[in-house]
Scaffold this active site. Structure first.
Site, short mmCIF file in Angstrom:
data_model
loop_
_atom_site.label_atom_id
_atom_site.label_comp_id
_atom_site.label_asym_id
_atom_site.label_seq_id
_atom_site.Cartn_x
_atom_site.Cartn_y
_atom_site.Cartn_z
NE ARG A 30 -9.51 59.63 62.36
CZ ARG A 30 -8.47 59.62 63.07
NH1 ARG A 30 -9.02 58.53 64.53
NH2 ARG A 30 -7.41 59.89 64.02
CB SER B 156 -7.16 62.68 57.99
OG SER B 156 -5.84 62.84 58.38
CD GLU C 129 -10.31 60.58 58.87
OE1 GLU C 129 -9.19 60.00 58.68
OE2 GLU C 129 -10.86 61.28 59.59
C1 LIG Z 1 -7.90 70.76 59.21
C2 LIG Z 1 -8.87 69.72 59.73
C3 LIG Z 1 -8.51 68.61 60.68
C4 LIG Z 1 -8.55 67.39 61.28
N1 LIG Z 1 -7.49 66.43 61.71
C5 LIG Z 1 -8.66 65.65 62.53
C6 LIG Z 1 -8.22 65.05 64.14
O1 LIG Z 1 -7.07 65.10 63.68
N2 LIG Z 1 -8.13 63.58 63.58
C7 LIG Z 1 -10.32 63.78 63.41
O2 LIG Z 1 -10.56 62.19 63.70
N3 LIG Z 1 -10.57 64.17 62.12
C8 LIG Z 1 -10.47 65.69 61.74
N4 LIG Z 1 -11.05 65.99 61.15
C9 LIG Z 1 -12.10 65.72 60.83
C10 LIG Z 1 -13.19 66.69 61.12
O3 LIG Z 1 -12.63 67.72 61.94
C11 LIG Z 1 -13.50 65.46 62.05
O4 LIG Z 1 -14.57 64.86 61.68
C12 LIG Z 1 -14.86 66.47 63.20
O5 LIG Z 1 -15.51 66.05 63.82
C13 LIG Z 1 -16.12 66.63 62.51
O6 LIG Z 1 -16.95 67.91 63.39
P1 LIG Z 1 -18.08 68.58 62.36
O7 LIG Z 1 -18.52 69.71 63.35
O8 LIG Z 1 -16.57 69.46 61.20
O9 LIG Z 1 -19.08 67.70 61.46
P2 LIG Z 1 -19.43 68.07 60.07
O10 LIG Z 1 -18.65 67.64 59.14
O11 LIG Z 1 -20.10 69.12 60.12
O12 LIG Z 1 -20.81 66.71 60.00
C14 LIG Z 1 -19.97 64.89 59.79
C15 LIG Z 1 -20.53 63.98 60.35
O13 LIG Z 1 -21.86 63.65 61.90
C16 LIG Z 1 -22.32 64.54 61.49
N5 LIG Z 1 -23.38 64.92 62.66
C17 LIG Z 1 -23.21 65.95 62.71
N6 LIG Z 1 -22.95 66.85 64.40
C18 LIG Z 1 -24.19 65.67 64.28
C19 LIG Z 1 -25.10 65.65 65.49
N7 LIG Z 1 -24.89 66.32 66.21
N8 LIG Z 1 -25.47 64.50 65.89
C20 LIG Z 1 -25.23 63.34 64.67
N9 LIG Z 1 -24.73 63.16 63.40
C21 LIG Z 1 -24.31 65.08 63.05
C22 LIG Z 1 -22.68 65.12 59.85
O14 LIG Z 1 -24.30 64.86 59.13
C23 LIG Z 1 -21.94 64.01 59.42
O15 LIG Z 1 -22.41 62.70 58.69
C24 LIG Z 1 -10.21 67.49 60.12
C25 LIG Z 1 -10.12 68.24 59.75
C26 LIG Z 1 -9.63 69.39 58.97
C27 LIG Z 1 -10.40 69.99 58.05
#
Ligand SMILES: Cc1cc2nc3c(=O)[nH]c(=O)nc-3n(C[C@H](O)[C@H](O)[C@H](O)COP(=O)(O)OP(=O)(O)OC[C@H]3O[C@@H](n4cnc5c(N)ncnc54)[C@H](O)[C@@H]3O)c2cc1C
Length: 341
Positions: A165, A241, A336
């Site tokens: 992570r 998580s 996380e």
């Molecule tokens: C119901 C649920 C279940 C989940 N299950 C998992 C799981 O099983 N495993 C897991 O690892 N995670 C899980 N997550 C967490 C999350 O979905 C992941 O971390 C996902 O990759 C975040 O993507 P996002 O586009 O929403 O990022 P955001 O929340 O929009 O951003 C997250 C971070 O990434 C940065 N960021 C976004 N886009 C870019 C880019 N293009 N370049 C550089 N930085 C960037 C942002 O600035 C921020 O710091 C879960 C979340 C939820 C709500």
């Protein structure tokens, strides 16, 4: 070119559903906008939050500076051998739909990561993982804009410093790189299934019946298991998580195991990874509600917003949980998601 808008609500753009307002907001649909975005922020000395699906963020009510939502689109095949295929996926593509589309093409290997919310561009940031597979297992390159060197470049998996992570993008040099696309090597044959988890193996077996388990069964099983355990952010705000599973050395693990015989832990490297959900549940937090936020009743690792909650409430709840776990087990839980700002 940037089309900046002012005072834009981010409520529908973060999976906690917090009422949050961006001082300035723009959407990045072309790579050419990125240098202009960085120039603008530097000229005006403004912080910039890159936003994907907002599923790993805990936002404050007011987000200063610029929020740039990455919406770059496109999936292309780069090369193909007899056994594998290389694909490049733009950062703004939604993660789950991408996994599903790749499976439809007969490109296998990401099924264990089905139904994770968010975008492809954010997937390397915390090296997303689930059911025995991590993003790093399938990534061959990450294409970025380097805001320090002011150029588009490509990073190899080792340069990305992926770990549990975590990555270069999350903790080593946060904010330096804007991910524009991610390249994967996937299998063309359906015989590389990762079925290490008992519940996953059992669900796949049930779905397959008398047939051999296929990547489609695996994808469906992962979706089924996740839907049974995790709340859908569309109906109950959450960020998945909330805490990482803490890593402890052998000595600490043995000491804990002696006192808490039902401790759930997995060997990892030179030590053990403790199940953070078990630690939280053992402290009696499962299903507890505090004002408008609480601990999800079916999975203690998930903190939820029942509606009207905000960052300060989640932060206070997280701190109480961290204190409780520390006082009983002597282990500090690390969140996380990213608090911003
Ligand atoms: C119901 C649920 C279940 C989940 N299950 C998992 C799981 O099983 N495993 C897991 O690892 N995670 C899980 N997550 C967490 C999350 O979905 C992941 O971390 C996902 O990759 C975040 O993507 P996002 O586009 O929403 O990022 P955001 O929340 O929009 O951003 C997250 C971070 O990434 C940065 N960021 C976004 N886009 C870019 C880019 N293009 N370049 C550089 N930085 C960037 C942002 O600035 C921020 O710091 C879960 C979340 C939820 C709500």
């Amino acid at each position: 070119m940037l089309g900046l808008q002012k005072q834009i609500s981010l409520r529908a753009l973060n999976s906690f559903g917090f009422d949050s307002v961006a001082e300035r907001y723009t959407e990045i649909t072309q790579k050419a906008q990125i240098p202009a975005l960085i120039d603008y922020c530097q000229e005006h000395a403004l912080p910039c939050l890159l936003l994907g699906g907002g599923s790993n963020l805990v936002l404050s009510a007011h987000v200063p500076g610029v929020v740039a939502r990455i919406r770059l689109q496109g999936i292309e095949v780069i090369s193909r051998s007899q056994q594998t295929v290389r694909v490049r996926v733009a950062a703004g593509e939604p993660w789950h739909e991408t996994v599903s589309w790749l499976l439809d093409q007969g490109f296998y290997g990401l099924e264990n990561l089905a139904l994770i919310p968010g975008t492809v561009g954010a997937s390397p940031v915390q090296n997303i993982g689930a059911y025995g597979v991590e993003l790093k297992d399938r990534v061959t390159a990450v294409n970025v804009y380097d805001t320090l060197q002011r150029q588009f470049t490509q990073l190899s998996p080792s340069e990305c410093q992926f770990s549990y992570r975590d990555s270069l993008f999350k903790s080593v040099e946060p904010g330096r790189y804007i991910i524009t696309s991610v390249e994967f090597e996937l299998f063309l044959t359906p015989d590389h299934l990762v079925l290490n988890y008992q519940a996953l193996q059992e669900t796949c077996t049930t779905l397959a019946g008398s047939l051999a388990i296929t990547p489609r069964h695996l994808f469906d099983a992962v979706c089924q298991l996740r839907r049974s355990k995790l709340p859908d952010p569309a109906t109950l705000g959450n960020a998945g998580s909330f805490f990482k599973n803490p890593h402890v050395n052998e000595v600490k693990f043995q000491a804990l195991k002696q006192t808490f015989s039902s401790l759930v832990a997995y060997p990892e490297g030179a030590g053990y990874k403790l199940a953070a959900g078990w630690l939280i549940e053992s402290c009696g937090w499962k299903g507890k509600q505090f004002g408008q936020v609480g601990v999800y009743a079916r999975q203690s690792l998930v903190l939820v917003n029942y509606g009207g909650g905000d960052r300060s409430q989640i932060e206070a709840l997280a701190l109480q949980i961290q204190d409780a776990v520390y006082s009983i087990f002597g282990v500090w839980l690390e969140p996380e998601p990213r608090y911003y700002p």
